[in-house]
Design a protein around this motif. Structure first.
Motif, mmCIF file in Angstrom:
data_model
loop_
_atom_site.group_PDB
_atom_site.id
_atom_site.type_symbol
_atom_site.label_atom_id
_atom_site.label_comp_id
_atom_site.label_asym_id
_atom_site.label_seq_id
_atom_site.Cartn_x
_atom_site.Cartn_y
_atom_site.Cartn_z
ATOM 1 N N ILE A 13 0.835 -1.200 0.000
ATOM 2 C CA ILE A 13 0.000 0.000 0.000
ATOM 3 C C ILE A 13 0.870 1.249 0.000
ATOM 4 O O ILE A 13 1.738 1.426 0.860
ATOM 5 C CB ILE A 13 -0.943 0.020 1.221
ATOM 6 C CG1 ILE A 13 -1.857 -1.202 1.196
ATOM 7 C CG2 ILE A 13 -1.773 1.298 1.259
ATOM 8 C CD1 ILE A 13 -2.723 -1.345 2.437
ATOM 9 N N SER A 14 0.636 2.132 -0.944
ATOM 10 C CA SER A 14 1.389 3.384 -1.030
ATOM 11 C C SER A 14 0.967 4.343 0.083
ATOM 12 O O SER A 14 -0.195 4.365 0.499
ATOM 13 C CB SER A 14 1.142 4.044 -2.389
ATOM 14 O OG SER A 14 1.699 5.343 -2.430
ATOM 15 N N ASP A 15 1.931 5.141 0.556
ATOM 16 C CA ASP A 15 1.628 6.123 1.598
ATOM 17 C C ASP A 15 0.585 7.143 1.144
ATOM 18 O O ASP A 15 -0.162 7.679 1.959
ATOM 19 C CB ASP A 15 2.904 6.857 2.014
ATOM 20 C CG ASP A 15 3.814 5.985 2.863
ATOM 21 O OD1 ASP A 15 3.319 4.970 3.389
ATOM 22 O OD2 ASP A 15 5.001 6.312 2.988
ATOM 23 N N LYS A 16 0.514 7.396 -0.143
ATOM 24 C CA LYS A 16 -0.414 8.401 -0.670
ATOM 25 C C LYS A 16 -1.874 7.958 -0.546
ATOM 26 O O LYS A 16 -2.776 8.800 -0.475
ATOM 27 C CB LYS A 16 -0.085 8.711 -2.126
ATOM 28 C CG LYS A 16 1.292 9.346 -2.323
ATOM 29 C CD LYS A 16 1.558 9.633 -3.785
ATOM 30 C CE LYS A 16 2.937 10.267 -3.970
ATOM 31 N NZ LYS A 16 3.237 10.545 -5.406
ATOM 32 N N VAL A 17 -2.099 6.640 -0.563
ATOM 33 C CA VAL A 17 -3.481 6.132 -0.474
ATOM 34 C C VAL A 17 -3.651 5.263 0.773
ATOM 35 O O VAL A 17 -4.551 4.418 0.831
ATOM 36 C CB VAL A 17 -3.845 5.335 -1.746
ATOM 37 C CG1 VAL A 17 -3.845 6.238 -2.962
ATOM 38 C CG2 VAL A 17 -2.880 4.162 -1.942
ATOM 39 N N PRO A 23 -7.245 5.835 2.788
ATOM 40 C CA PRO A 23 -8.385 5.274 2.033
ATOM 41 C C PRO A 23 -8.330 3.751 1.920
ATOM 42 O O PRO A 23 -9.361 3.078 1.991
ATOM 43 C CB PRO A 23 -8.246 5.940 0.658
ATOM 44 C CG PRO A 23 -7.510 7.198 0.916
ATOM 45 C CD PRO A 23 -6.559 6.885 2.022
ATOM 46 N N ALA A 24 -7.118 3.207 1.762
ATOM 47 C CA ALA A 24 -6.976 1.747 1.672
ATOM 48 C C ALA A 24 -7.358 1.089 2.994
ATOM 49 O O ALA A 24 -8.062 0.063 3.010
ATOM 50 C CB ALA A 24 -5.543 1.382 1.295
ATOM 51 N N TYR A 25 -6.912 1.665 4.096
ATOM 52 C CA TYR A 25 -7.256 1.119 5.412
ATOM 53 C C TYR A 25 -8.771 1.124 5.616
ATOM 54 O O TYR A 25 -9.356 0.138 6.085
ATOM 55 C CB TYR A 25 -6.589 1.930 6.523
ATOM 56 C CG TYR A 25 -5.090 1.803 6.594
ATOM 57 C CD1 TYR A 25 -4.396 0.877 5.823
ATOM 58 C CD2 TYR A 25 -4.342 2.624 7.443
ATOM 59 C CE1 TYR A 25 -3.023 0.765 5.883
ATOM 60 C CE2 TYR A 25 -2.960 2.514 7.522
ATOM 61 C CZ TYR A 25 -2.307 1.598 6.739
ATOM 62 O OH TYR A 25 -0.930 1.492 6.804
ATOM 63 N N LEU A 77 -8.996 2.235 13.246
ATOM 64 C CA LEU A 77 -8.132 3.000 12.352
ATOM 65 C C LEU A 77 -6.829 3.385 13.045
ATOM 66 O O LEU A 77 -5.761 3.409 12.429
ATOM 67 C CB LEU A 77 -8.856 4.244 11.857
ATOM 68 C CG LEU A 77 -8.146 5.058 10.766
ATOM 69 C CD1 LEU A 77 -7.864 4.184 9.552
ATOM 70 C CD2 LEU A 77 -8.971 6.269 10.361
ATOM 71 N N GLY A 78 -6.912 3.663 14.341
ATOM 72 C CA GLY A 78 -5.715 4.025 15.101
ATOM 73 C C GLY A 78 -4.720 2.882 15.176
ATOM 74 O O GLY A 78 -3.505 3.082 15.013
ATOM 75 N N ARG A 79 -5.193 1.658 15.414
ATOM 76 C CA ARG A 79 -4.280 0.506 15.475
ATOM 77 C C ARG A 79 -3.717 0.184 14.096
ATOM 78 O O ARG A 79 -2.561 -0.233 13.971
ATOM 79 C CB ARG A 79 -4.996 -0.732 16.038
ATOM 80 C CG ARG A 79 -5.527 -0.580 17.436
ATOM 81 C CD ARG A 79 -4.595 0.129 18.364
ATOM 82 N NE ARG A 79 -3.327 -0.567 18.555
ATOM 83 C CZ ARG A 79 -2.301 -0.082 19.234
ATOM 84 N NH1 ARG A 79 -2.395 1.128 19.769
ATOM 85 N NH2 ARG A 79 -1.196 -0.768 19.372
#
Length: 253
Positions: free
Chosen positions: A63-67, A70-72, A112-114
């Protein structure tokens, strides 16, 4: 394996998301009018948290840092949908009781935090145990609050009458204010224990941890064991930092 067990312990006790980190307060206060509601919501969150942690950890190098975010969210939403369908099929009464809060697991800050702070940076197995630990801690928090509210407010325990005519149930505890009262008393009790433990160790209390230790730089702290070399290094770093601050103050003047 030691690291995995540590993640379990941190999630359930030391970094409990409900009583220590105060995360996921919306479902904590809204659905805990009964013990079964709290248990059901906690287990649903546990499944989503564990599975999403596992997949995110597996894909962390893809997974790219840019997305990333949204991916998560897409991964988390997929598991929430699966859990929602399963609950709707096999536990329709619980599903109807929890209502919209099942869908709102997607935006639960614990999950989302974890994913952001742990699963996206660590191997699969520790991430799974981190999800299980945090999920169990969240389930424990919701269930305890639900048990207390149900027992005092309705005189029942998981739907079974236990008080009979011993006392008149205090109905406010099954209403919205009751959630705030119960949570406040539990957190106050835990914070009191943390402060006492910190005082025994001789360090500054940290209410973000149940053990109360702030991880302070006090070398005389009973809970801090350092070598002579480490102590000298810490003292030197502190002295350098003070000198830098003094220089900055002189420049400003």
């Amino acid at each position: 394996m030691k690291k995995c067990l540590e993640r379990l312990y941190n999630g359930i006790v030391k970094e409990n998301p409900t009583f220590v980190q105060m995360l996921g307060m919306c479902p904590t206060l809204a659905v805990t009018s009964s013990a079964i509601n709290g248990l059901g919501m906690g287990l649903a969150t546990l499944v989503v948290l564990t599975m999403s942690n596992m997949i995110i950890s597996m894909l962390r190098n893809v997974i790219s840092d840019k997305v990333r975010i949204p991916a998560y969210i897409t991964i988390i939403a997929s598991f929430v949908t699966i859990v929602s369908f399963v609950m709707q099929a096999y536990t329709p009464e619980l599903y109807d009781s929890l209502g919209v809060f099942i869908s709102l697991i997607v935006v639960n800050c614990i999950i989302l935090g974890r994913a952001e702070s742990y699963a996206g940076k660590n191997p699969v197995l520790p991430s799974i145990f981190d999800g299980i630990g945090m999920g169990l801690g969240f389930t424990l928090g919701l269930t305890v609050i639900g048990i207390i509210r149900e027992f005092i407010g309705a005189g029942t325990f998981f739907g079974m009458t236990v008080t009979a005519d011993l006392w008149e149930p205090v109905r406010i505890f099954t209403m919205n204010p009751g959630a705030f009262f119960v949570l406040a008393f539990i957190v106050a009790f835990i914070n009191g224990m943390a402060i006492r433990k910190a005082k025994k160790k001789g360090c500054e209390p940290n209410l973000r941890r149940i053990d109360g230790c702030a991880g302070c730089m006090n070398l005389s702290c009973a809970g801090r064991k350092v070598s002579t070399a480490e102590a000298e290094k810490i003292m030197q770093e502190a002295a350098d930092k003070r000198n830098e601050n003094d220089k900055e103050g002189q420049v400003i003047q």
